[in-house]
Write an enzyme that holds these catalytic residues in place. Sequence first.
Site, short mmCIF file in Angstrom:
data_model
loop_
_atom_site.label_atom_id
_atom_site.label_comp_id
_atom_site.label_asym_id
_atom_site.label_seq_id
_atom_site.Cartn_x
_atom_site.Cartn_y
_atom_site.Cartn_z
N HIS A 82 0.84 -1.19 0.00
CA HIS A 82 0.00 0.00 0.00
C HIS A 82 0.87 1.24 0.00
O HIS A 82 1.85 1.32 0.73
CB HIS A 82 -0.90 0.02 1.24
CG HIS A 82 -1.75 1.25 1.32
ND1 HIS A 82 -2.91 1.37 0.59
CD2 HIS A 82 -1.60 2.40 2.00
CE1 HIS A 82 -3.44 2.56 0.84
NE2 HIS A 82 -2.67 3.21 1.69
N ASP A 161 -15.45 2.67 7.49
CA ASP A 161 -14.42 3.63 7.13
C ASP A 161 -14.95 4.64 6.12
O ASP A 161 -14.65 5.83 6.22
CB ASP A 161 -13.18 2.91 6.56
CG ASP A 161 -12.16 3.91 6.06
OD1 ASP A 161 -11.66 4.69 6.87
OD2 ASP A 161 -11.89 3.93 4.84
N ARG A 168 -15.23 12.76 8.86
CA ARG A 168 -13.98 13.41 9.28
C ARG A 168 -13.61 14.53 8.30
O ARG A 168 -13.09 15.57 8.70
CB ARG A 168 -12.85 12.38 9.37
CG ARG A 168 -12.99 11.44 10.55
CD ARG A 168 -12.06 10.24 10.40
NE ARG A 168 -10.69 10.65 10.16
CZ ARG A 168 -9.80 9.96 9.44
NH1 ARG A 168 -10.13 8.81 8.90
NH2 ARG A 168 -8.59 10.42 9.27
N SER A 183 -7.86 3.83 9.57
CA SER A 183 -8.60 3.89 8.31
C SER A 183 -7.87 3.11 7.22
O SER A 183 -8.44 2.26 6.53
CB SER A 183 -8.77 5.37 7.91
OG SER A 183 -9.12 5.50 6.56
N LYS A 187 -8.71 -1.16 5.71
CA LYS A 187 -8.91 -1.56 4.31
C LYS A 187 -7.93 -2.67 3.93
O LYS A 187 -8.26 -3.58 3.18
CB LYS A 187 -8.74 -0.34 3.40
CG LYS A 187 -9.96 0.60 3.52
CD LYS A 187 -9.79 1.88 2.73
CE LYS A 187 -8.96 2.89 3.47
NZ LYS A 187 -9.36 4.29 3.31
N1 URA Z 1 -6.23 7.82 3.62
C1 URA Z 1 -7.13 6.98 4.14
O1 URA Z 1 -7.44 5.94 3.56
N2 URA Z 1 -7.67 7.28 5.33
C2 URA Z 1 -7.36 8.41 6.00
O2 URA Z 1 -7.88 8.62 7.08
C3 URA Z 1 -6.43 9.29 5.43
C4 URA Z 1 -5.88 8.97 4.22
#
Ligand code: URA
Length: 433
Positions: A82, A161, A168, A183, A187
């Site tokens: 990632h 999320d 947010r 977050s 994923k």
């Molecule tokens: N990228 C994400 O996937 N989540 C966040 O909170 C910030 C950046």
Amino acid sequence: MRMYDVIEKKRDGFALTREEIDFFIKGYTEGDIPDYQASALCMAIYFQGMTEEERVYLTLAMAHSGDVIDLSNIEGIKVDKHSTGGVGDTTTLVLAPLVASAGVPFAKMSGRGLGHTGGTIDKLEAIPGFSVELQQDDFIRLVNENKLAVVGQSGNLTPADKKLYGLRDVTATISSIPLIASSIMSKKLAAGADAIVLDVKTGAGAFMKTKDEAVELAEAMVSIGKGAGRKTIAVISDMSQPLGRAIGNALEVKEAIQTLKGEGPEDLLDLSLELGSQMVVLGGKASSTKEARDILEQNIDNGKALETFRTFVKAQGGDDRVAEDFSLLPAANHQIPFLARESGYISEIIADEIGTSAMMLGAGRATKESSIDLSVGIVLHKKVGDYVKEGEPILTIHTNQKEIDEVKEKLAHSISVQQEQVKAPVLIHEVIT
Ligand code: URA
Ligand code: CA
């Protein structure tokens, strides 16, 4: 349990229990907890932070809020990669075949996303015929056969999320390390890999502008990964200037192929070898990163990495002749050189400004509804530290628009030339294990 008490407890600086965190995530995802209470809790977390345990609980709760991908029918240790996002970050296109050529299964589910250029999925679709729409069974079969497949995101992954990120975004609570780390990691956990290599970028084109922030985020994510039972490693890499030379979808496919042939830009190759060797070690195919790097370098030299790319492209319906014939890729109508106004050393190529310029040309999506032009983008001929003569091209703009004065003006403000010699920025700052 009452949400009021959970908010109050975090406001006063106490750690929440697993039950309290599960209650919040489940209740919020299902619509039982309203936005105003969820935003109050996010703000309390923003100020009070979270312990390592709380972060793991939050990540697991979000990871299990929707579908969780089951990769257990794939043989071997599945390693995911990632990147926290950058400009012209072509590494996944290089890494996927490179790591697969060493026998490590690369089963990637990828999104389109917003940004300066398309995501990995968009880039791959620049290859004629290439399809990312695979049935789950075919996806698994291809990874078992070829060690590599990339599929577009489907199903309902981490709805908690999605909802929380949207909240947010409008309540000034994005920039909280525990919230960002959970977050991203939620994923990754839902995507099903056994081990995770994170490329945390730092610099103008990155989410984390300073190295200290990047290290803090990387440490938070590595600790969550371990707490959730996945081997996790993070590499902190430079994103003050774009990575490699190409920024744009088809242009990056070409750059990735060149890199797999050993003819690509040095920084893209270096970062791919660094991330790739970490993945090969986690995937159990080498006992040290040195040994892993040797394998990967050999596979570039002996053509195995490129062959793996061709097999992968063909298996997903693409025309694998692109590996030898770049004219099969979509090309823009106009190629306009951007010339140096003075001689000197390039001291700055501000990554996010270059990225925005590429987006203005049509290489990326500004909103979910925008369409993207796979052929356009920017190719840098010079990077920070290089010498340029007045009138020499610093970069070439690939465009289908006639009117690009605005882009040119932006580029002029994003590139600086000075008389004193400049050192190229350090590419790999640190590896966090
Ligand atoms: N990228 C994400 O996937 N989540 C966040 O909170 C910030 C950046
Ligand atoms: Ca690039």
